[in-house]
Motif scaffolding. Structure first.
Motif, PDB file in Angstrom:
ATOM      1  N   ALA A  92      10.129  -7.996  -5.187  1.00  0.00           N
ATOM      2  CA  ALA A  92       9.461  -6.989  -6.019  1.00  0.00           C
ATOM      3  C   ALA A  92       7.965  -7.029  -5.732  1.00  0.00           C
ATOM      4  O   ALA A  92       7.275  -7.950  -6.140  1.00  0.00           O
ATOM      5  CB  ALA A  92       9.725  -7.265  -7.492  1.00  0.00           C
ATOM      6  N   LEU A  93       7.490  -6.054  -4.984  1.00  0.00           N
ATOM      7  CA  LEU A  93       6.072  -5.945  -4.692  1.00  0.00           C
ATOM      8  C   LEU A  93       5.526  -4.672  -5.333  1.00  0.00           C
ATOM      9  O   LEU A  93       6.069  -3.591  -5.133  1.00  0.00           O
ATOM     10  CB  LEU A  93       5.819  -5.902  -3.183  1.00  0.00           C
ATOM     11  CG  LEU A  93       6.047  -7.205  -2.443  1.00  0.00           C
ATOM     12  CD1 LEU A  93       6.049  -6.968  -0.946  1.00  0.00           C
ATOM     13  CD2 LEU A  93       4.980  -8.214  -2.824  1.00  0.00           C
ATOM     14  N   GLU A  94       4.478  -4.835  -6.123  1.00  0.00           N
ATOM     15  CA  GLU A  94       3.830  -3.686  -6.745  1.00  0.00           C
ATOM     16  C   GLU A  94       3.251  -2.778  -5.660  1.00  0.00           C
ATOM     17  O   GLU A  94       2.712  -3.256  -4.665  1.00  0.00           O
ATOM     18  CB  GLU A  94       2.702  -4.189  -7.644  1.00  0.00           C
ATOM     19  CG  GLU A  94       1.898  -3.100  -8.289  1.00  0.00           C
ATOM     20  CD  GLU A  94       0.699  -3.648  -9.054  1.00  0.00           C
ATOM     21  OE1 GLU A  94      -0.037  -2.807  -9.574  1.00  0.00           O
ATOM     22  OE2 GLU A  94       0.501  -4.865  -9.104  1.00  0.00           O
ATOM     23  N   VAL A  95       3.390  -1.474  -5.836  1.00  0.00           N
ATOM     24  CA  VAL A  95       2.808  -0.508  -4.901  1.00  0.00           C
ATOM     25  C   VAL A  95       1.478  -0.044  -5.477  1.00  0.00           C
ATOM     26  O   VAL A  95       1.423   0.492  -6.581  1.00  0.00           O
ATOM     27  CB  VAL A  95       3.746   0.696  -4.658  1.00  0.00           C
ATOM     28  CG1 VAL A  95       3.078   1.716  -3.744  1.00  0.00           C
ATOM     29  CG2 VAL A  95       5.071   0.229  -4.078  1.00  0.00           C
ATOM     30  N   ARG A  96       0.405  -0.290  -4.719  1.00  0.00           N
ATOM     31  CA  ARG A  96      -0.943   0.130  -5.112  1.00  0.00           C
ATOM     32  C   ARG A  96      -1.518   0.992  -3.992  1.00  0.00           C
ATOM     33  O   ARG A  96      -2.132   0.468  -3.065  1.00  0.00           O
ATOM     34  CB  ARG A  96      -1.862  -1.076  -5.300  1.00  0.00           C
ATOM     35  CG  ARG A  96      -1.521  -1.985  -6.431  1.00  0.00           C
ATOM     36  CD  ARG A  96      -2.621  -3.015  -6.546  1.00  0.00           C
ATOM     37  NE  ARG A  96      -2.202  -4.167  -7.309  1.00  0.00           N
ATOM     38  CZ  ARG A  96      -2.907  -5.281  -7.391  1.00  0.00           C
ATOM     39  NH1 ARG A  96      -4.052  -5.399  -6.750  1.00  0.00           N
ATOM     40  NH2 ARG A  96      -2.466  -6.291  -8.104  1.00  0.00           N
ATOM     41  N   LEU A 152       0.830  -1.199   0.000  1.00  0.00           N
ATOM     42  CA  LEU A 152       0.000   0.000   0.000  1.00  0.00           C
ATOM     43  C   LEU A 152       0.865   1.251   0.000  1.00  0.00           C
ATOM     44  O   LEU A 152       0.407   2.334  -0.338  1.00  0.00           O
ATOM     45  CB  LEU A 152      -0.931   0.013   1.214  1.00  0.00           C
ATOM     46  CG  LEU A 152      -1.941  -1.128   1.256  1.00  0.00           C
ATOM     47  CD1 LEU A 152      -2.764  -1.053   2.533  1.00  0.00           C
ATOM     48  CD2 LEU A 152      -2.825  -1.116   0.030  1.00  0.00           C
ATOM     49  N   SER A 153       2.126   1.095   0.386  1.00  0.00           N
ATOM     50  CA  SER A 153       3.089   2.189   0.326  1.00  0.00           C
ATOM     51  C   SER A 153       4.469   1.579   0.103  1.00  0.00           C
ATOM     52  O   SER A 153       4.702   0.425   0.431  1.00  0.00           O
ATOM     53  CB  SER A 153       3.071   3.006   1.618  1.00  0.00           C
ATOM     54  OG  SER A 153       3.466   2.203   2.702  1.00  0.00           O
ATOM     55  N   PRO A 185      13.683  -1.287   1.142  1.00  0.00           N
ATOM     56  CA  PRO A 185      13.337  -2.405   0.258  1.00  0.00           C
ATOM     57  C   PRO A 185      14.493  -3.388   0.080  1.00  0.00           C
ATOM     58  O   PRO A 185      15.659  -3.012   0.161  1.00  0.00           O
ATOM     59  CB  PRO A 185      12.993  -1.719  -1.054  1.00  0.00           C
ATOM     60  CG  PRO A 185      13.757  -0.441  -1.024  1.00  0.00           C
ATOM     61  CD  PRO A 185      13.807  -0.039   0.430  1.00  0.00           C
ATOM     62  N   ARG A 186      14.140  -4.648  -0.145  1.00  0.00           N
ATOM     63  CA  ARG A 186      15.132  -5.678  -0.475  1.00  0.00           C
ATOM     64  C   ARG A 186      15.125  -5.860  -1.985  1.00  0.00           C
ATOM     65  O   ARG A 186      14.066  -5.978  -2.600  1.00  0.00           O
ATOM     66  CB  ARG A 186      14.767  -6.989   0.211  1.00  0.00           C
ATOM     67  CG  ARG A 186      14.986  -6.923   1.688  1.00  0.00           C
ATOM     68  CD  ARG A 186      14.473  -8.107   2.462  1.00  0.00           C
ATOM     69  NE  ARG A 186      14.652  -9.395   1.835  1.00  0.00           N
ATOM     70  CZ  ARG A 186      14.014 -10.482   2.234  1.00  0.00           C
ATOM     71  NH1 ARG A 186      13.169 -10.441   3.232  1.00  0.00           N
ATOM     72  NH2 ARG A 186      14.218 -11.633   1.626  1.00  0.00           N
TER      73      ARG A 186
END
Length: 87
Positions: free
Chosen positions: A62-66, A51-52, A57-58
């Protein structure tokens, strides 16, 4: 650490997570037990997106930010009150 609890699908009591097992950096298998009726079950828990953005970050994750609208309920009430006091 807070214990995760969910509603028992058999007796409507609370079942507690007693053990977790890492399956990947963003997925865990949790094992729940109901003290009321003895029901035991595994469940999956996965981080789907952010969410933010993370401040630390590592590179391998890879996490999408929504970004989302305001959260509802108790979580939003706590975070909103904390932000108001800080301002």
């Amino acid at each position: 650490m807070t214990t995760m609890k969910i509603e028992c699908p058999c007796c409507d009591g609370e079942i507690d997570a007693r053990h977790t097992e890492g399956l990947s950096d963003t997925m865990r298998r949790m094992y729940f037990v109901c003290d009321d009726c003895g029901y035991r079950t595994p469940a999956g828990f996965e981080i789907l997106f952010s969410l933010s953005a993370s401040a630390k970050p590592r590179a391998e994750i890879a996490l999408e930010v929504r970004p989302s609208p305001m959260l509802r309920g108790a979580v939003n009430a706590r975070t909103t009150a904390a932000l108001a006091r800080a301002a």
